[in-house]
Design an enzyme around this catalytic site. Structure first.
Site, PDB file in Angstrom:
ATOM      1  N   THR C  28       3.995  -0.559   0.899  1.00 39.64           N
ATOM      2  CA  THR C  28       2.689  -0.983   1.415  1.00 39.64           C
ATOM      3  C   THR C  28       1.628   0.076   1.149  1.00 39.64           C
ATOM      4  OG1 THR C  28       3.079  -0.018   3.593  1.00 39.64           O
ATOM      5  CG2 THR C  28       3.827  -2.272   3.252  1.00 39.64           C
ATOM      6  N   ASP C  29       0.385  -0.299   1.371  1.00 41.60           N
ATOM      7  CA  ASP C  29      -0.710   0.625   1.092  1.00 41.60           C
ATOM      8  C   ASP C  29      -1.656   0.697   2.273  1.00 41.60           C
ATOM      9  OD1 ASP C  29      -2.316  -1.617   1.003  1.00 41.60           O
ATOM     10  OD2 ASP C  29      -2.664  -1.514  -1.152  1.00 41.60           O
ATOM     11  N   LEU C  30      -2.770   1.286   2.000  1.00 44.66           N
ATOM     12  CA  LEU C  30      -3.886   1.441   2.924  1.00 44.66           C
ATOM     13  C   LEU C  30      -4.027   0.329   3.968  1.00 44.66           C
ATOM     14  CD1 LEU C  30      -6.549   2.965   3.424  1.00 44.66           C
ATOM     15  CD2 LEU C  30      -7.586   1.600   1.622  1.00 44.66           C
ATOM     16  N   GLN C  32      -1.788  -1.688   4.915  1.00 47.20           N
ATOM     17  CA  GLN C  32      -0.490  -1.995   5.504  1.00 47.20           C
ATOM     18  C   GLN C  32       0.087  -3.305   4.967  1.00 47.20           C
ATOM     19  OE1 GLN C  32       0.021  -0.744   9.535  1.00 47.20           O
ATOM     20  NE2 GLN C  32      -1.632   0.717   9.441  1.00 47.20           N
ATOM     21  N   ASN C  35       1.286  -3.518  -1.754  1.00 47.66           N
ATOM     22  CA  ASN C  35       0.240  -3.237  -2.737  1.00 47.66           C
ATOM     23  C   ASN C  35       0.304  -4.214  -3.924  1.00 47.66           C
ATOM     24  OD1 ASN C  35      -0.460  -1.526  -5.422  1.00 47.66           O
ATOM     25  ND2 ASN C  35      -1.841  -1.021  -3.760  1.00 47.66           N
TER      26      ASN C  35
END
Lengths: 150, 150, 150, 150
Positions: C28-30, C32, C35
């Site tokens: 996951t990324d920024l 949540q 990505n």
């Protein structure tokens, strides 16, 4: 719990032996080996599964506890290649006052060759974000994680 | 070599201070910090640039030499977040008979805060794929890589 | 072929329903969410499994054939989050003269919600590295890949 | 703003021509080409830089606006290999009522060969998480992003 749908044989113990990963093209790099950084994702995968199997992880995180990795010491023993199947084996090594250590190994499922040995040191942060003393109830929980079984 | 197109001032020395990376969304994970595994890509980036700056890397690889990392010991000091700019600083730590060690650090470009300390142990393999003794001409080449400048 | 070790019941059909992936922090990324780029790894994983299940992939690649993706059209329908389990479902969409198309979908295992719809266009290159006409024996092989079962 | 430290020549316009990325071992896969998924990270890198250069991105996100990608259509034209330097070129293609489209291209810096053509469709979500109509002040902001300059 993973069981056979025909006979309800419990395959759980086998599955617990390790997180199984088949090596694909996107895992590898220039040298056609799994890339150094990618192994850290495999180790993270193994730790999540370890914690899921032995802690009530949702409750643990719901209580505001977080795992923060502070050191990884990883030795690259023999390269894994496309088509290989590896097992990520994970366990507890020791629990200190402020930090604790997981031991992890990535082995070839069929030959048993060791690809990776790693020790991962972590702290537990509470809701304040600060590392907690590993004592009392918190230590009890961590002791539920089985020792690494070499 | 990077120069100013107007005055041909050589900005090379500054650039050599470190590989600069701006932290983006895709670098970060669940905790909105750069993910543990991603830092190893940053370190690899720093090592390629170090080698390019100080070895004739194409000739070196054309001669059949390869770098193989055998151990990474990485300490996570303080997290980098989206919007931060970090520098990857890299140098030689020591050269043994069979293996050698790079020292690397990732720091916040503006505050100087240390995000990562790492030591990366490697061997040099020849065309046979086997590690070579680090002596003679090969050692001379490795000595061209500057010491880590803490 | 995956069987129960106690009764040899063949669980193959179930497994074929899709490649199962549990979403972890490192996916996951920024935001949540998983990505954007990571989903392409999930799709690649699904295609390898599809090909393994339906082609003799080792023989196919041993004959000097390679798959090259020339276009991916991916729609992000609803985000997957840490703790979700997704299935990557993959099949053949169509086979043209020079290129062919896989259809893939990533769905939440429990709710059935569609996370990703994708079409992946590829060519087959021979030992020369050039795309081959998809006819005769080569087309027969590709027709062994089942149609996407929406 | 990037300037020469000797003469203060503003190299900004050149830098704006594209985000420059040197291809390293960890970017590539089995085929020694940049992996399909990795290009999406390069495109994300290019979009962040585009937005930084033309929007007050901190203010924009501080106001509760988020970019959500809903579709990527990416064509793989020619592979990038280790040692190549590529430029990610990014611009606005069109702004509709509810969604808008970036056009992006990844080209070899020295030969100009096109590696990647991509269109990236996105929506803007407000604090509610729901897509907003692209009108009024919000549309004005998006119009500050320059058209893709093929």
């Amino acid at each position: 719990m993973i069981g056979c749908p025909a006979c309800e044989y419990n395959t759980f113990r086998e599955v617990k032996m390790g997180t199984e990963i088949k090596i694909r093209g996107y895992h590898t790099d220039l040298y056609q080996h799994v890339n150094n950084a990618r192994y850290l994702e495999f180790l993270e995968e193994g730790r999540w599964q370890l914690l899921e199997d032995h802690l009530d992880l949702d409750a643990f995180m719901g209580d505001g506890f977080s795992f923060f990795v502070v050191n990884i010491n990883i030795s690259y023993r023999s390269p894994a290649r496309v088509g290989d199947t590896v097992l990520v084996r994970s366990g507890r090594k020791k629990i200190g006052n402020k930090s604790a250590v997981f031991q992890q190994q990535i082995v070839d499922k069929f030959t048993g060759a060791v690809c990776i040995d790693a020790e991962v040191t972590f702290v537990i942060a509470g809701t304040s974000g600060r590392p907690l003393k590993l004592e009392g109830e918190l230590k009890e929980k961590l002791l539920q994680i089985p020792l690494f079984d070499g």
